[in-house]
Design a protein around this motif. Structure first.
Motif, PDB file in Angstrom:
ATOM      1  N   TRP A   1       0.955  -1.363  -0.188  1.00 11.10           N
ATOM      2  CA  TRP A   1      -0.380   0.065  -0.475  1.00 11.10           C
ATOM      3  C   TRP A   1       1.242   0.939  -0.026  1.00 11.10           C
ATOM      4  O   TRP A   1      -0.032   1.744  -0.390  1.00 11.10           O
TER       5      TRP A   1
ATOM      6  N   ASN B   1     -11.418   4.332  -6.313  1.00 12.17           N
ATOM      7  CA  ASN B   1     -10.226   5.193  -6.659  1.00 12.17           C
ATOM      8  C   ASN B   1     -11.156   6.386  -7.156  1.00 12.17           C
ATOM      9  O   ASN B   1     -10.272   7.610  -6.755  1.00 12.17           O
TER      10      ASN B   1
ATOM     11  N   TYR C   1      -9.124   8.940  -4.453  1.00 12.30           N
ATOM     12  CA  TYR C   1      -7.984   9.326  -4.763  1.00 12.30           C
ATOM     13  C   TYR C   1      -7.820  10.255  -5.524  1.00 12.30           C
ATOM     14  O   TYR C   1      -7.554  11.823  -5.682  1.00 12.30           O
ATOM     15  N   THR C   2      -9.050  10.576  -7.194  1.00 12.84           N
ATOM     16  CA  THR C   2      -9.329  10.778  -7.778  1.00 12.84           C
ATOM     17  C   THR C   2     -10.066  12.329  -8.129  1.00 12.84           C
ATOM     18  O   THR C   2     -10.107  13.131  -8.108  1.00 12.84           O
TER      19      THR C   2
ATOM     20  N   PHE D   1      -0.243   8.897  -3.859  1.00 11.31           N
ATOM     21  CA  PHE D   1      -1.261  10.349  -4.484  1.00 11.31           C
ATOM     22  C   PHE D   1      -1.208  11.158  -3.151  1.00 11.31           C
ATOM     23  O   PHE D   1      -1.548  12.384  -3.851  1.00 11.31           O
TER      24      PHE D   1
ATOM     25  N   ASP E   1     -15.032   6.975 -12.743  1.00  6.17           N
ATOM     26  CA  ASP E   1     -14.791   6.189 -11.085  1.00  6.17           C
ATOM     27  C   ASP E   1     -15.677   5.404 -10.052  1.00  6.17           C
ATOM     28  O   ASP E   1     -15.512   4.775  -9.982  1.00  6.17           O
TER      29      ASP E   1
ATOM     30  N   ASP F   1     -14.558   1.555  -9.802  1.00  7.70           N
ATOM     31  CA  ASP F   1     -13.123   1.176 -10.325  1.00  7.70           C
ATOM     32  C   ASP F   1     -12.311   1.017  -8.551  1.00  7.70           C
ATOM     33  O   ASP F   1     -13.159   1.814  -8.151  1.00  7.70           O
ATOM     34  N   THR F   2     -11.210   0.222  -8.910  1.00  8.23           N
ATOM     35  CA  THR F   2     -11.236   0.182  -6.676  1.00  8.23           C
ATOM     36  C   THR F   2     -10.027  -0.241  -6.974  1.00  8.23           C
ATOM     37  O   THR F   2      -9.029  -0.230  -7.989  1.00  8.23           O
ATOM     38  N   SER F   3      -9.204   0.363  -6.160  1.00 12.69           N
ATOM     39  CA  SER F   3      -7.280   0.413  -6.230  1.00 12.69           C
ATOM     40  C   SER F   3      -7.112  -0.989  -5.882  1.00 12.69           C
ATOM     41  O   SER F   3      -7.033  -1.732  -5.620  1.00 12.69           O
TER      42      SER F   3
ATOM     43  N   GLU G   1       0.930   3.707  -3.321  1.00  9.84           N
ATOM     44  CA  GLU G   1      -0.271   3.261  -3.693  1.00  9.84           C
ATOM     45  C   GLU G   1      -0.449   4.725  -2.747  1.00  9.84           C
ATOM     46  O   GLU G   1      -0.794   5.952  -3.654  1.00  9.84           O
TER      47      GLU G   1
END
Length: 176
Positions: free
Chosen positions: A62, A146, A149-150, A69, A132, A137-139, A65
């Motif tokens: 993690w 997602n 984050y976005t 970010f 997203d 969608d998932t990380s 990731e």
């Protein structure tokens, strides 16, 4: 102390000039503190990952990731203050040379292009967040949505848009 020696304070000149922030409605300290906290978080995450990797020959999946970010957040907050403080990347000989009217015109053109870019970035990254969210969608490492984050990209791009619009407004107002 002999009469030949001067006090150290009088000899030493500051290495960097003092930066005076231009007048803004929302203090630049907001972005400064966000940048400091994000950088501290990045250092802490990286340090923890290095220690774990050294002790166990494993790694936290993690951390990369979260680091990516946080780097995006850091880039956007530092970019906002760079625009306001006029410390962004440019060819200074060209941008700061010549008569004041030419420098002002170049600043207006440059800031107009930057404003257009960040308006588009705000809109398009907002559409990406919507996609997203819609598609769920998932990380890959943590498995969180997602859009967690976005969602910060259009928010921070919008903040830079407002900062650059303020600069442009001041340039147009002060030139009259």
């Amino acid at each position: 102390m002999s009469s030949q020696q001067e006090p150290v304070d009088e000899i030493v000149e500051p290495i960097l000039p003092e930066i005076v922030d231009p007048p803004v409605r929302v203090p630049l300290k907001v972005e400064d503190w966000i940048s400091v906290l994000v950088l501290a978080g990045l250092a802490l995450i990286t340090f923890i990952n290095v220690i774990v990797r050294y002790m166990t020959d494993g790694s936290f999946a993690w951390t990369e990731e979260i680091s990516v970010f946080l780097l995006i957040i850091l880039t956007m907050t530092a970019g906002a203050t760079a625009f306001v403080r006029n410390q962004h990347i440019r060819i200074e000989v060209y941008a700061d040379g010549g008569p004041p009217q030419r420098r002002r015109r170049l600043a207006i053109i440059g800031n107009s292009i930057v404003l257009l870019f960040f308006v588009l970035l705000t809109i398009l990254s907002g559409r990406m967040v919507f996609d997203d969210y819609t598609w769920g969608d998932t990380s890959p490492a943590i498995g969180v949505p997602n859009w967690w984050y976005t969602v910060w990209m259009p928010v921070l791009a919008g903040a830079i848009t407002l900062r650059v619009a303020g600069i442009l407004r001041r340039l147009l107002r002060d030139g009259k």
